[in-house]
Scaffold this motif. Structure first.
Motif, short mmCIF file in Angstrom:
data_model
loop_
_atom_site.label_atom_id
_atom_site.label_comp_id
_atom_site.label_asym_id
_atom_site.label_seq_id
_atom_site.Cartn_x
_atom_site.Cartn_y
_atom_site.Cartn_z
N VAL A 1 -3.03 22.55 17.82
CA VAL A 1 -4.17 21.69 18.19
C VAL A 1 -4.33 21.66 19.70
O VAL A 1 -5.41 21.92 20.24
N ASN B 1 -14.80 24.59 15.61
CA ASN B 1 -14.68 23.92 14.31
C ASN B 1 -13.31 24.20 13.73
O ASN B 1 -12.85 25.34 13.72
N ILE C 1 -7.85 21.80 8.66
CA ILE C 1 -6.41 21.66 8.52
C ILE C 1 -5.98 22.41 7.27
O ILE C 1 -6.51 22.17 6.18
N ALA D 1 -5.02 15.15 11.84
CA ALA D 1 -6.45 14.83 11.96
C ALA D 1 -6.69 13.97 13.19
O ALA D 1 -7.66 14.19 13.93
N ILE E 1 -6.60 16.14 16.31
CA ILE E 1 -7.82 16.96 16.42
C ILE E 1 -8.99 16.10 16.88
O ILE E 1 -9.75 16.48 17.78
N ALA E 2 -9.12 14.93 16.26
CA ALA E 2 -10.26 14.05 16.57
C ALA E 2 -10.23 13.59 18.03
O ALA E 2 -11.27 13.27 18.60
N THR F 1 -13.78 20.13 16.75
CA THR F 1 -14.44 19.28 15.76
C THR F 1 -13.73 19.44 14.42
O THR F 1 -13.66 20.56 13.88
N LEU F 2 -13.21 18.35 13.89
CA LEU F 2 -12.58 18.38 12.58
C LEU F 2 -13.67 18.50 11.51
O LEU F 2 -14.55 17.65 11.42
N ARG F 3 -13.60 19.57 10.71
CA ARG F 3 -14.61 19.77 9.66
C ARG F 3 -14.06 19.55 8.26
O ARG F 3 -14.83 19.40 7.33
N TYR G 1 -12.78 9.91 8.30
CA TYR G 1 -13.64 10.81 9.09
C TYR G 1 -14.86 11.17 8.25
O TYR G 1 -14.94 12.26 7.66
N ILE H 1 -16.77 14.73 8.02
CA ILE H 1 -16.24 16.03 7.57
C ILE H 1 -17.07 16.53 6.39
O ILE H 1 -17.59 15.75 5.59
#
Ligand SMILES: *Cc1c(COP(=O)(O)O)cnc(C)c1O
Length: 222
Positions: free
Chosen positions: A99, A114, A117, A139, A142-143, A149-151, A184, A187
């Motif tokens: 990360v 993008n 995980i 998460a 990443i956030a 960007t956590l997708r 989140y 996502i």
């Protein structure tokens, strides 16, 4: 081997939500740039590669086509700079070190990278991916990175010939995905399902399937 239009029609007919069928990621590892260009001409935009270096040559050759590139193979930290530069998506983030390395190397001038995980859903000792209980901490990391960007989540369930057990793995992934989306809500991607089981994955809520063999034919030996 199936045609692109055949697979897209299949995705549409098996989709849970008829208004938004799952996205197709064409897995182009060990395929040539010409084969990729051929599919791009038919309208396919998103391509998945397993190796950063193998992808680099194709990405250079196909630059004009503005394709969307996803890294779906295991990423070593020392390749994070290349990955953060060359790819639009990295689907295999499974540890904190990755990360920070990806975030550090994604230029602030570009749109955020993008990220999915990768979850080791069947707890296979030979497989990459984090354990389900490690998802919340990853998460959060990443956030906290503006360049990422956590997708959502990605998994490669054990290639169990028992389709009921594979279906169970997809179902467990869907549960983890829904849990994550409580924290989140933005996502939008649950990446699961390959050539031989994508219909099962879609039935269990996959929003992106990764298909190689069914689309390109058997891969040439490496
Ligand atoms: C190779 C690969 C695929 C595609 O597999 P096929 O069986 O050829 O459809 C999908 N996901 C990952 C992570 C892969 O390595």
């Amino acid at each position: 081997m199936l045609s692109l239009s055949h697979i897209l029609a299949q995705l549409e007919s098996t989709a849970r939500n008829k208004n938004s069928p799952p996205r197709l990621l064409a897995v182009s590892k060990s395929q040539t740039s010409a084969a990729i260009a051929q599919l791009a001409k038919q309208g396919q935009r998103a391509f998945g590669e397993n190796y950063v270096q193998e992808a680099a040559a194709k990405q250079r050759e196909l630059k004009e086509l503005s394709l969307e590139w996803h890294l779906i193979g295991h990423l070593q930290s020392n390749k994070a700079e290349l990955a953060a530069t060359q790819f639009d998506w990295v689907q295999t983030v499974d540890r904190p070190k990755l990360v920070s390395a990806l975030a550090r190397h994604r230029s602030p001038e570009r749109s955020p990278l993008n990220v999915l995980i990768q979850v080791n859903i069947d707890a296979e000792t030979s497989k990459y991916g984090c354990a389900p209980q490690e998802i919340p901490a990853l998460a959060a990391l990443i956030a906290a990175e503006p360049q990422l960007t956590l997708r959502g989540l990605m998994a490669i369930p054990a290639p169990d010939p028992d389709l009921l057990r594979r279906r169970d793995a997809f179902r467990r992934m869907n549960t983890l995905y829904r849990q994550l989306s409580e924290s989140y809500p933005h996502i939008d991607t649950l990446s699961m399902g390959m050539s031989d089981d994508f219909e099962l994955a879609v039935a269990e809520g996959a929003t992106l399937v990764r298909i190689g063999t069914a689309l390109f034919g058997t891969r040439p030996p490496q």
